[in-house]
Design a protein around this motif. Structure first.
Motif, short mmCIF file in Angstrom:
data_model
loop_
_atom_site.label_atom_id
_atom_site.label_comp_id
_atom_site.label_asym_id
_atom_site.label_seq_id
_atom_site.Cartn_x
_atom_site.Cartn_y
_atom_site.Cartn_z
N ALA A 211 105.39 -42.93 -11.82
CA ALA A 211 105.59 -41.50 -11.49
C ALA A 211 105.36 -41.27 -10.00
CB ALA A 211 104.66 -40.63 -12.33
N LEU A 212 106.09 -42.03 -9.18
CA LEU A 212 105.86 -42.00 -7.74
C LEU A 212 106.20 -40.65 -7.12
CD1 LEU A 212 107.26 -45.51 -6.75
CD2 LEU A 212 104.90 -44.85 -7.31
N GLN A 213 106.96 -39.82 -7.82
CA GLN A 213 107.31 -38.51 -7.31
C GLN A 213 106.30 -37.43 -7.70
OE1 GLN A 213 111.44 -37.43 -8.12
NE2 GLN A 213 111.89 -39.54 -8.62
N ARG A 214 105.31 -37.78 -8.51
CA ARG A 214 104.37 -36.81 -9.06
C ARG A 214 102.95 -37.08 -8.56
NH1 ARG A 214 105.92 -34.63 -13.87
NH2 ARG A 214 104.25 -33.14 -13.42
N THR A 215 102.09 -36.08 -8.71
CA THR A 215 100.66 -36.24 -8.47
C THR A 215 100.00 -36.68 -9.77
OG1 THR A 215 100.65 -34.50 -6.79
CG2 THR A 215 98.53 -35.09 -7.75
N LEU A 216 99.25 -37.78 -9.72
CA LEU A 216 98.56 -38.31 -10.89
C LEU A 216 97.07 -38.00 -10.78
CD1 LEU A 216 100.25 -41.80 -11.39
CD2 LEU A 216 100.84 -39.61 -12.45
N TYR A 217 96.45 -37.68 -11.92
CA TYR A 217 95.03 -37.34 -11.98
C TYR A 217 94.30 -38.32 -12.91
CZ TYR A 217 96.59 -32.95 -9.92
OH TYR A 217 97.14 -32.01 -9.11
N LEU A 218 93.08 -38.67 -12.52
CA LEU A 218 92.28 -39.58 -13.31
C LEU A 218 91.63 -38.83 -14.46
CD1 LEU A 218 90.95 -42.33 -13.83
CD2 LEU A 218 89.12 -41.63 -12.27
N LEU A 219 91.93 -39.25 -15.68
CA LEU A 219 91.35 -38.68 -16.88
C LEU A 219 90.59 -39.80 -17.60
CD1 LEU A 219 91.58 -35.78 -18.04
CD2 LEU A 219 93.16 -36.71 -19.73
N VAL A 220 89.36 -39.52 -18.02
CA VAL A 220 88.52 -40.53 -18.66
C VAL A 220 88.10 -40.05 -20.04
CG1 VAL A 220 87.66 -41.46 -16.47
CG2 VAL A 220 86.43 -39.60 -17.60
N LYS A 221 87.83 -41.02 -20.92
CA LYS A 221 87.32 -40.71 -22.26
C LYS A 221 85.81 -40.94 -22.25
CE LYS A 221 89.52 -42.05 -25.99
NZ LYS A 221 90.04 -42.91 -27.12
N ASN A 222 85.04 -39.87 -22.52
CA ASN A 222 83.59 -39.99 -22.47
C ASN A 222 83.04 -40.65 -23.72
OD1 ASN A 222 83.73 -38.01 -24.44
ND2 ASN A 222 83.08 -36.35 -23.10
N LYS A 223 81.74 -40.76 -23.81
CA LYS A 223 81.13 -41.45 -24.95
C LYS A 223 81.28 -40.70 -26.26
CE LYS A 223 76.67 -39.65 -23.35
NZ LYS A 223 75.31 -40.03 -22.89
N GLU A 224 81.60 -39.39 -26.19
CA GLU A 224 81.89 -38.63 -27.41
C GLU A 224 83.34 -38.73 -27.84
OE1 GLU A 224 80.25 -37.24 -24.84
OE2 GLU A 224 78.20 -37.19 -25.68
N GLY A 225 84.16 -39.44 -27.04
CA GLY A 225 85.56 -39.61 -27.39
C GLY A 225 86.46 -38.50 -26.90
N GLN A 226 86.00 -37.66 -25.98
CA GLN A 226 86.79 -36.55 -25.45
C GLN A 226 87.37 -36.94 -24.09
OE1 GLN A 226 83.79 -33.48 -25.32
NE2 GLN A 226 84.19 -32.82 -27.43
N TRP A 227 88.62 -36.53 -23.87
CA TRP A 227 89.28 -36.77 -22.59
C TRP A 227 88.94 -35.64 -21.63
CZ3 TRP A 227 91.48 -41.24 -21.26
CH2 TRP A 227 91.90 -42.11 -22.26
N GLN A 228 88.51 -36.00 -20.42
CA GLN A 228 88.15 -35.01 -19.41
C GLN A 228 88.11 -35.68 -18.04
OE1 GLN A 228 84.22 -33.71 -20.57
NE2 GLN A 228 83.26 -35.63 -19.98
N PHE A 229 87.85 -34.88 -17.02
CA PHE A 229 87.65 -35.44 -15.68
C PHE A 229 86.27 -36.07 -15.60
CE2 PHE A 229 90.67 -31.92 -14.32
CZ PHE A 229 91.75 -32.77 -14.22
#
Length: 339
Positions: A211-229
């Motif tokens: 996705a070289l034309q787009r801005t990519l953001y780092l999203l992580v899965k925490n220890k509770e299994g939720q995706w967030q920054f």
């Protein structure tokens, strides 16, 4: 006797004569309104001096977290809109039409090496500019240079291919080339990198080479299994120091990152179903303040992360919306770039 009657008698005694009934009623009404307004004003003034009553217990609070919106900016320009591609092709053809009336001897001297090369290439490609298609600037059909809808000449990849083909040809393909010691050595032509990468074809969301034309953001899965920054609780530090620590604890030390500023770009409030005890305090929720950061080089490594993270992805805004919770998305969507 009320205030209105007293005022009426005083006015009557001063004037030495009686007052008509309508005037007396008018004086009485005005006096009542004035007295009521004064009473209300007095009550409001008194109310302002009453100290406010605390609605919440001093031991009630919210946990304060620091979060990091780590992004990779676009690496290439976006694809042209079909109208833009057609307009630029029109501009190049117009430039060619304006340039054709000038004789080539304005640019090249007769019988020089540059003049002979021009003649050879013109004989092969039949037009000064190969990437815009054939165009004859003289004759009865000189005006007929419009491009039809869907014509390959307006396609970006076709134009690039024709330019490379023109560079690779020497103009001597039709002639018998010398052999042996007198053979002409051609320089290799560097080809542009593709705009669609292997990571795009495999949909590798862990790669930064997509996705070289787009801005990519780092999203992580925490220890509770939720995706967030990436985020963590403040520990006797300010937001900027906490954000720097979170980047290292989350993704490792092999990332070259830059924290853009010291001011949060947004926040997210989470209310707990039941209050939680933390020391002497009862926490009713958590407030996360996000700081903006850029990744310049490197990659995330979760092997030794200290936040209990399970997985990570690099996602664009529309992709990120499908992974996070609805309330979380409503709080962060205005912090993200569309492209």
């Amino acid at each position: 006797m009320n205030a209105g009657q007293q005022m009426t008698r005083r006015l009557a005694s001063r004037a030495g004569q009686s007052i008509c009934r309508s005037c007396r009623d008018s004086i009485s009404r005005n006096t009542y309104a004035t007295a009521a307004a004064a009473a209300v004003q007095t009550e409001d003034q008194l109310a302002q001096h009453i100290p406010p009553v605390a609605q919440a217990s001093p031991s009630t609070s919210y946990a304060v977290n620091a979060g990091v919106v780590l992004s990779r900016p676009p690496q290439i320009t976006r694809d042209l809109h079909p109208f833009e591609a057609a307009f630029f092709l029109y501009q190049r053809r117009l430039n060619e039409r304006l340039a054709l009336p000038f004789t080539r001897y304005f640019y090249f001297k007769k019988r020089t090496a540059a003049d002979l090369e021009w003649k050879r290439k013109m004989k092969q490609r039949l037009t000064p500019a190969r990437d815009i298609g054939r165009y004859q600037g003289y004759g009865d059909e000189a005006w007929n240079d419009e491009v039809l809808i869907g014509a390959k000449e307006s396609d970006f990849e076709h134009q690039v291919g024709k330019l490379l083909e023109d560079v690779e040809r020497s103009g001597l393909e039709d002639a018998s080339e010398p052999t042996g010691a007198h053979k002409i050595e051609r320089e290799p032509v560097d080809r542009p990198m593709p705009r669609v990468t292997e990571a795009d074809e495999k949909n590798d969301t862990k790669s930064l080479n997509r996705a070289l034309q787009r801005t990519l953001y780092l999203l992580v899965k925490n220890k509770e299994g939720q995706w967030q920054f990436p985020q963590d609780r403040l520990k006797d530090e300010h937001l900027h120091g906490a954000a720097s620590r979170i980047i290292t604890h989350a993704g490792g030390v092999n990332m070259n990152t830059w924290l853009v500023g010291h001011t949060p770009i947004g926040h997210y409030q989470l209310d707990y179903p039941e209050a939680r005890t933390s020391g002497d305090l009862k926490e009713h929720g958590a407030k996360t303040f996000f700081l903006k950061a850029r990744i310049m080089a490197g990659q995330v490594n979760l092997k030794e992360n200290k936040l209990g993270l399970q997985d990570f992805k690099w996602l664009a805004k529309d992709e990120l919306r499908k992974e996070v919770d609805g309330s979380y998305w409503r709080s962060i969507k205005n912090m993200l770039a569309e492209r």
